[in-house]
Design a protein around this motif. Structure first.
Motif, PDB file in Angstrom:
ATOM      1  N   ALA A  79       0.821  -1.219   0.000  1.00 12.46           N
ATOM      2  CA  ALA A  79       0.000   0.000   0.000  1.00 12.46           C
ATOM      3  C   ALA A  79       0.852   1.265   0.000  1.00 12.46           C
ATOM      4  O   ALA A  79       0.490   2.271  -0.608  1.00 12.46           O
ATOM      5  CB  ALA A  79      -0.946  -0.003   1.200  1.00 12.46           C
ATOM      6  N   GLU A  80       1.986   1.188   0.675  1.00  9.50           N
ATOM      7  CA  GLU A  80       2.819   2.389   0.809  1.00  9.50           C
ATOM      8  C   GLU A  80       3.960   2.450  -0.209  1.00  9.50           C
ATOM      9  O   GLU A  80       4.750   3.379  -0.188  1.00  9.50           O
ATOM     10  CB  GLU A  80       3.405   2.464   2.232  1.00  9.50           C
ATOM     11  N   GLY A  81       4.063   1.434  -1.008  1.00  9.70           N
ATOM     12  CA  GLY A  81       5.127   1.427  -2.005  1.00  9.70           C
ATOM     13  C   GLY A  81       5.580   0.011  -2.294  1.00  9.70           C
ATOM     14  O   GLY A  81       5.206  -0.925  -1.583  1.00  9.70           O
ATOM     15  N   SER A  99      -2.687   0.700 -15.842  1.00  7.66           N
ATOM     16  CA  SER A  99      -4.126   0.716 -15.572  1.00  7.66           C
ATOM     17  C   SER A  99      -4.430   0.212 -14.156  1.00  7.66           C
ATOM     18  O   SER A  99      -5.315   0.735 -13.488  1.00  7.66           O
ATOM     19  CB  SER A  99      -4.884  -0.023 -16.682  1.00  7.66           C
ATOM     20  N   MET A 100      -3.644  -0.769 -13.661  1.00  6.98           N
ATOM     21  CA  MET A 100      -3.825  -1.209 -12.264  1.00  6.98           C
ATOM     22  C   MET A 100      -3.583  -0.048 -11.302  1.00  6.98           C
ATOM     23  O   MET A 100      -4.324   0.155 -10.348  1.00  6.98           O
ATOM     24  CB  MET A 100      -2.789  -2.296 -11.887  1.00  6.98           C
ATOM     25  N   ALA A 104      -6.065   2.369  -8.749  1.00  6.97           N
ATOM     26  CA  ALA A 104      -5.814   2.591  -7.324  1.00  6.97           C
ATOM     27  C   ALA A 104      -5.507   4.068  -7.041  1.00  6.97           C
ATOM     28  O   ALA A 104      -5.256   4.442  -5.891  1.00  6.97           O
ATOM     29  CB  ALA A 104      -4.657   1.711  -6.857  1.00  6.97           C
ATOM     30  N   GLY A 105      -5.495   4.888  -8.081  1.00  5.83           N
ATOM     31  CA  GLY A 105      -5.238   6.322  -7.902  1.00  5.83           C
ATOM     32  C   GLY A 105      -3.794   6.647  -7.566  1.00  5.83           C
ATOM     33  O   GLY A 105      -3.508   7.670  -6.946  1.00  5.83           O
TER      34      GLY A 105
END
Ligand code: AMP
Length: 191
Positions: A79-81, A99-100, A104-105
């Motif tokens: 999540a953080e990298g 696109s993935m 997830a922005g």
């Protein structure tokens, strides 16, 4: 927090450097080759599907690989990298990764290419083959993997250069020396 991709020819020391950078920056190194090998070892359906391609030195089909990475990137530790080692392996996978991340922005911060000449990586692979005895480290398979790299993976340099993300790092030299170059390249890119 850093989202990064590391690519380079087989035998350029990618796996070793990925582990070191991951530790240094506190992010997981996600190696698609390692995930495939673990699945082969455990005899999973994914492993059975991947094995024939790996043993032949060919890329596992994009549909299989992309789905695996899409799932892996949803784990909490990413999540953080993250540092992707061995993915993407061709421009279609690179578009799929975009696109993935879009979904997830988020987006990549930097893409690192380890460069090394073909004679040097061939020599390294043949010596690693003797030490580790990997099933895909026989001479004809090594040659095939280098061809696949030149045809399918090397075009990632242009793909990421166009996006302003590419940093090339010389992979020839002592392991520590190459790590320092990579760390410096990352620091420069985020400066
Ligand atoms: P590596 O450990 O990165 O050299 O990967 C070993 C093998 O796993 C490759 O030769 C491919 O058969 C397969 N593989 C690893 N990553 C990918 C990928 N992104 N796309 C397709 N096949 C892959």
């Amino acid at each position: 927090m850093m989202r990064t991709v590391l690519f380079g020819p087989p035998g350029a020391g990618k796996g070793t450097q990925a582990a070191r950078l991951a530790e240094r920056f506190g992010i997981p190194a996600i190696s698609t080759g390692d995930i495939f090998r673990a699945n082969v070892g455990q005899g999973t359906a994914l492993g059975l599907e991947a094995k024939e391609y790996m043993d032949a030195g060919l890329l596992v089909p994009d549909s299989v690989t992309n789905a695996m990475v899409r799932d892996r990137l949803t784990w909490a530790d990413a999540a953080e990298g993250f540092l992707l080692d061995g993915y993407p392996r061709n421009p279609d996978q690179a578009r799929e990764l975009e696109s993935m991340l879009d979904d997830a922005g988020v987006s990549l911060d930097v893409v690192l290419e380890i460069t090394a000449d073909v004679d040097e990586v061939t020599r390294r692979l043949l010596s690693r083959a003797e030490i580790e005895g990997r099933a895909d480290d026989t001479e004809p398979v090594i040659r095939r993997r280098l061809e696949v790299y030149a045809e399918s993976t090397a075009p990632l340099a242009d793909f990421y250069r166009e996006r302003g993300l590419l940093v090339q790092v010389d992979g020839i030299g002592e392991i520590d020396e190459v790590t320092s170059r990579l760390v410096e390249a990352i620091s420069d890119s985020s400066a």
